[in-house]
Design an enzyme around this catalytic site. Structure first.
Site, PDB file in Angstrom:
ATOM      1  N   ASP A   7       0.858  -1.194   0.000  1.00 56.82           N
ATOM      2  CA  ASP A   7       0.000   0.000   0.000  1.00 56.82           C
ATOM      3  C   ASP A   7       0.885   1.231   0.000  1.00 56.82           C
ATOM      4  OD1 ASP A   7      -2.704   1.203   0.178  1.00 56.82           O
ATOM      5  OD2 ASP A   7      -1.945   1.999   2.063  1.00 56.82           O
ATOM      6  N   GLU A   9       0.779   5.755   0.437  1.00 55.30           N
ATOM      7  CA  GLU A   9       0.069   7.004   0.697  1.00 55.30           C
ATOM      8  C   GLU A   9       0.744   8.078  -0.153  1.00 55.30           C
ATOM      9  OE1 GLU A   9      -2.629   6.989   2.229  1.00 55.30           O
ATOM     10  OE2 GLU A   9      -2.518   5.130   3.376  1.00 55.30           O
ATOM     11  N   GLU A  52      -6.906  17.518   1.401  1.00 49.40           N
ATOM     12  CA  GLU A  52      -7.802  16.357   1.338  1.00 49.40           C
ATOM     13  C   GLU A  52      -7.045  15.056   1.601  1.00 49.40           C
ATOM     14  OE1 GLU A  52     -11.059  14.292  -1.698  1.00 49.40           O
ATOM     15  OE2 GLU A  52     -10.087  16.188  -2.224  1.00 49.40           O
ATOM     16  N   HIS A 152      -5.645   6.242   7.741  1.00 43.17           N
ATOM     17  CA  HIS A 152      -4.963   5.315   6.856  1.00 43.17           C
ATOM     18  C   HIS A 152      -3.463   5.411   7.108  1.00 43.17           C
ATOM     19  CE1 HIS A 152      -8.284   4.234   4.042  1.00 43.17           C
ATOM     20  NE2 HIS A 152      -8.799   5.338   4.555  1.00 43.17           N
ATOM     21  N   ASP A 157      -2.363  -0.559   6.607  1.00 41.40           N
ATOM     22  CA  ASP A 157      -3.308  -1.010   5.590  1.00 41.40           C
ATOM     23  C   ASP A 157      -2.823  -2.286   4.912  1.00 41.40           C
ATOM     24  OD1 ASP A 157      -4.952   1.054   6.181  1.00 41.40           O
ATOM     25  OD2 ASP A 157      -4.785   2.089   4.263  1.00 41.40           O
TER      26      ASP A 157
END
Length: 237
Positions: A7, A9, A52, A152, A157
């Site tokens: 995963d 980010e 965001e 997250h 994750d």
């Protein structure tokens, strides 16, 4: 088979608009068993994290200022994933960013040229059509506790996705009596062998649970009740 659950980010949602990876989390699995090997790094993207995106992962610009750039960790990351099947939830997003980052460094092939890719989101949509299939929903569906997941995080994750993947793709395990992988005829010979026991044999010793074990059993049933509504062990037929 060596698999890597992965995963990332990022600073935003589109690498074509200059967005970058800021965190990578990977856990290794061999033969459907976690090996406790992992790769985890935060990365300075040399740009601002969009508000965001920050609300999703909570990784601030200030936190990333002293972290390495992607080119500094690229080879180590590439070596960790090379040759593995990557398990990713919504793979095009992460693979798109990875290929963009590797291209910026130069000298690296496309991820799909050196890794297999299993998109767990695509698989979940086929298995549960017409339903939501994000990671939080899948955790609830498969009874995985992710209550510690307030924001997250790539490594967290990846670890959660590993649990989801194993349960979602588990299927029926073998109940065969033979340990050998030989032909079916050999297994039939083993299953067909019957041992007759003497009728005057001593009675089997019954070992009953003590008070502490009964308490632990009830606590486990309480946990099952909390997650599923009511455990089968407490349903009166």
């Amino acid at each position: 088979m060596r698999q890597v659950i992965l995963d990332t980010e990022t600073t935003g949602i589109d690498p074509k608009k200059g967005h970058r990876i800021i965190e990578i989390g990977c856990v290794e699995m061999i033969g459907r068993k976690l090996t406790n090997r992992h790769f985890h790094v935060y990365i300075n993207p040399d740009r601002e994290v969009e508000e965001e995106a920050f609300r999703v992962h909570g990784i601030s610009n200030e936190f990333l200022t002293d972290k390495p750039r992607f080119h500094e960790i690229a080879q180590e990351f590439f070596d960790f994933i090379k040759g593995a099947e990557l398990i990713i939830h919504n793979a095009p997003f992460d693979i798109g960013f990875m290929d963009h980052e590797f291209a910026r460094v130069g000298g690296y092939p496309k991820t799909a040229e050196v890794c297999g890719v299993f998109d767990s989101l695509v698989y979940a949509r086929k298995k549960h059509p017409g339903q939501k299939n994000n990671l939080d929903v899948l955790c609830r569906r498969y009874g995985i506790d992710n209550s510690h997941r307030e924001l997250h995080g790539a490594l967290l994750d990846a670890e959660i996705l590993a649990d989801v993947y194993l349960l979602m793709t588990g299927g029926q395990t073998s109940l065969g009596l033979a340990n050998s992988s030989d032909s079916d005829s050999k297994q039939e010979d083993v299953i067909g062998e019957i041992r007759r026991l003497a009728t005057n044999r001593p009675a089997l010793k019954v070992i009953r649970a003590n008070e502490e074990e009964l308490k632990m059993h009830e606590e486990r049933l309480d946990l099952i009740d909390k997650k599923s509504g009511q455990s089968l062990w407490r349903i009166k037929h």
